[in-house]
Design an enzyme around this catalytic site. Structure first.
Site, short mmCIF file in Angstrom:
data_model
loop_
_atom_site.label_atom_id
_atom_site.label_comp_id
_atom_site.label_asym_id
_atom_site.label_seq_id
_atom_site.Cartn_x
_atom_site.Cartn_y
_atom_site.Cartn_z
N LYS A 1 -17.97 30.89 -27.25
CA LYS A 1 -18.30 30.15 -26.03
C LYS A 1 -17.53 30.62 -24.79
CE LYS A 1 -20.64 27.01 -25.48
NZ LYS A 1 -20.61 25.61 -25.90
N GLU B 1 -19.61 22.88 -13.60
CA GLU B 1 -19.87 21.61 -14.31
C GLU B 1 -19.02 20.49 -13.73
OE1 GLU B 1 -20.43 21.95 -18.87
OE2 GLU B 1 -19.17 23.63 -18.29
N SER C 1 -14.13 27.50 -25.92
CA SER C 1 -14.25 26.30 -26.73
C SER C 1 -13.16 26.34 -27.79
CB SER C 1 -15.63 26.28 -27.40
OG SER C 1 -15.59 25.51 -28.57
N ASN D 1 -17.60 28.72 -21.20
CA ASN D 1 -18.22 27.58 -20.52
C ASN D 1 -18.02 27.62 -19.01
OD1 ASN D 1 -19.03 26.51 -23.00
ND2 ASN D 1 -17.05 25.50 -23.28
N ASN E 1 -1.88 -2.97 13.10
CA ASN E 1 -3.34 -2.84 13.08
C ASN E 1 -3.84 -1.64 13.89
OD1 ASN E 1 -3.08 -5.12 11.61
ND2 ASN E 1 -4.01 -6.52 13.10
N SER F 1 0.83 -1.22 0.00
CA SER F 1 0.00 0.00 0.00
C SER F 1 0.86 1.27 0.00
CB SER F 1 -0.93 0.00 1.21
OG SER F 1 -0.20 -0.16 2.41
N LYS G 1 -8.16 3.29 2.03
CA LYS G 1 -7.42 4.55 1.89
C LYS G 1 -7.67 5.31 0.60
CE LYS G 1 -4.44 2.79 5.21
NZ LYS G 1 -5.28 1.56 5.14
N THR H 1 -40.73 26.48 -8.63
CA THR H 1 -41.01 25.10 -8.23
C THR H 1 -41.24 24.38 -9.54
OG1 THR H 1 -43.39 25.47 -8.02
CG2 THR H 1 -42.09 25.75 -6.02
N HIS H 2 -40.80 23.14 -9.62
CA HIS H 2 -40.85 22.38 -10.89
C HIS H 2 -40.10 23.11 -12.01
CE1 HIS H 2 -44.21 20.14 -8.94
NE2 HIS H 2 -44.51 21.34 -8.47
N TYR I 1 -9.20 -7.14 12.60
CA TYR I 1 -8.61 -6.55 11.40
C TYR I 1 -8.56 -7.56 10.26
CZ TYR I 1 -5.33 -4.60 8.10
OH TYR I 1 -4.77 -4.14 6.95
N GLN J 1 -7.15 -2.34 4.08
CA GLN J 1 -6.17 -1.53 3.36
C GLN J 1 -6.83 -0.78 2.20
OE1 GLN J 1 -2.09 -2.95 2.97
NE2 GLN J 1 -2.42 -3.04 0.77
#
Ligand code: ARG
Length: 465
Positions: free
Chosen positions: A289, A296, A283, A291, A116, A29, A331, A161-162, A323, A328
């Site tokens: 553009k 995003e 872009s 962006n 451990n 590891s 992580k 709403t919606h 353990y 391991q």
């Protein structure tokens, strides 16, 4: 890899053949757990001090160990440390190097502990450090939200709403909704920190140790608030990592919702906000553009944190005590969760106070979609109609507006009276956007003065927190 590091594996005496090279790499590891080097050294110094206090090491040995570990830390930080796959993980890499620097005394450090309880201690220290950094970044983000809310306390925008225009709200009020969500995230993280901040050191491999260790002493040296009460649980518990990742997944869910609004709002169709150029990219083909990459990307990164939460839950599912090597695998999901959350928060904390609100556009948008229809219905209730009847009357007025292309506030009094003769010319006060938001004047409402009061409360909260 240096020769010193190619010394025999610490556990090799019982083996009659050396580990297969692939297995060695497969089970190691060190490639990722080296990031816990500071916590590992911190834990070892505390352990050595405790061993000295209870008479297992003498003062000279303690001094040698501390000096040696400090040298190891310096080498790591200078990029001079030779990480070795043969030494499997951070714990054995550091111990092997310590022994090569100080000799025999280095081999005494591991008395009364196991990897451990060592790794369980390291992860807790690591997450605790990261929690503190994340908490201060969350505070910076909240401060930005408050600034923006105060600046835009009077700015009117459509509330949805919606995703359909519902009622006008103030932009500041909308920002404070985000503040509340982040406040809950902070509370969740603070609560999680309490359980993270518990010392498993002394649990040893699983059953505790025959040495007269002083667990309270190491816990205190490492700043832990309490110690784990059962050694089997101490080495195998990863609930705290799951809780941390659950906090992170919830935070990312919030950031992703916020990102979605920023993406929509900065589009040519909405034009509610302008994100400063430094948070956007162009872009390669379309010259016009700009962006909104940052929101995003944060929206997109939410998925990996959800994935890490699922990984950790699944990792722990069905594991017998105590353990297991499975652990391991905790992580990489944890580390990536930390990196993703810290990066996303940093971006948001920088970006939010820099948002430019296009007030005319948000105002115009709020005027469309009959956003004050509920205000007219409430007005008619005030004139004695039952709410269901006033709802009906306003529905007819809206239908007329759709046909003639007029907002309610643009209709003449005569026209409005054809829907209900109880309407008088005071109706125009409630049909304005300003009147509509100002009328929602109670705790939690969208009125500008409520936004300012909420900003003041938020400032006190941040100062106290
Ligand atoms: N690298 C291991 C981990 O991350 C450390 C503990 C190993 N313990 C053991 N008995 N193999 O969990």
């Amino acid at each position: 890899m240096s020769n010193e590091h190619n010394q025999q594996k610490l556990s090799s005496a019982r083996f009659s053949e050396s580990t297969d090279a692939f297995v060695e790499a497969f089970t190691a590891s060190i490639q990722f757990d080296q990031r816990m080097y500071r916590q590992d050294i911190q834990g070892s110094i505390a352990h050595a001090k405790m061993l000295t206090k209870v008479g297992i090491l003498n003062e000279t040995e303690l001094r040698e160990i501390i000096k040696g570990l400090q040298q190891v830390q310096t080498e790591i930080e200078a990029g001079e440390f030779n990480w070795s796959i043969q030494q499997e993980d951070i714990h054995m890499n550091i111990e092997a190097r310590l022994t090569s620097i100080i000799g025999l005394t280095g081999k005494k450090l591991h008395t009364g502990r196991s990897r451990n309880d060592q790794v369980a201690t390291d992860i807790r220290l690591y997450i605790r450090d990261e929690i503190d950094l994340i908490l201060s970044e969350l505070k910076r983000f909240q401060t930005g939200l408050i600034q923006l809310a105060e600046r835009e306390a009077d700015t009117i925008m459509p509330g949805f709403t919606h995703l359909q225009t519902a009622q006008p709200v103030t932009f500041g009020h909308h920002m404070l909704a985000w503040f509340e969500m982040i406040k809950r995230d902070v509370e969740r993280l603070q609560d999680c920190r309490k359980r993270v901040n518990t010392s498993p050191l002394g649990s040893a491999a699983l059953a505790g140790t025959t040495y007269p260790i002083d667990r309270e002493f190491t816990a205190k040296l490492l700043g832990f608030e309490r110690i784990t009460e059962n050694s089997l649980d101490g080495v195998s518990d990863r609930d705290f990592a799951i809780e941390f990742t659950a906090f992170a997944a919830t935070l990312m869910m919030h950031l992703s919702r916020f990102s979605e609004e920023l993406v929509l709002w900065s589009s040519a169709q909405f034009q509610f906000i302008d994100l400063p150029d430094r948070f956007c990219t162009g872009s390669s083909i379309m010259p016009q553009k700009k962006n909104p990459d940052v929101p995003e990307l944060v929206r997109g990164k939410t998925g990996r944190v959800y994935g890490h939460l699922m990984s950790l839950l699944t990792l722990m599912k069905s594991q017998p005590l105590a353990y297991n090597k499975d652990n391991q695998e905790d992580k990489e999901p944890l580390f990536d969760t930390v990196d993703t959350v810290r990066g996303s928060l940093r971006a948001f904390a920088d970006m939010i106070p820099a948002i430019i609100v296009q007030k005319e556009m948000t105002y115009e948008a709020a005027k469309r979609g009959f956003s004050t229809a509920t205000d007219l219905a409430d007005y008619l209730v005030g004139k004695g109609l039952a709410f269901r009847d006033s709802h009906e009357v306003v529905g007819l007025a809206v239908a007329h507006g759709i046909k003639t292309g007029q907002d309610l506030s643009e209709m003449s009094l005569d026209t409005l009276q054809t829907f209900c003769d109880k309407i008088t010319d005071d109706v125009f006060d409630v049909l304005t956007l300003e009147g509509s938001v100002a009328a929602r004047d109670h705790l939690g409402g969208t009125a500008p003065n409520q936004v300012r009061a909420a900003v003041a409360r938020a400032r006190v909260y941040l100062e106290e927190g």
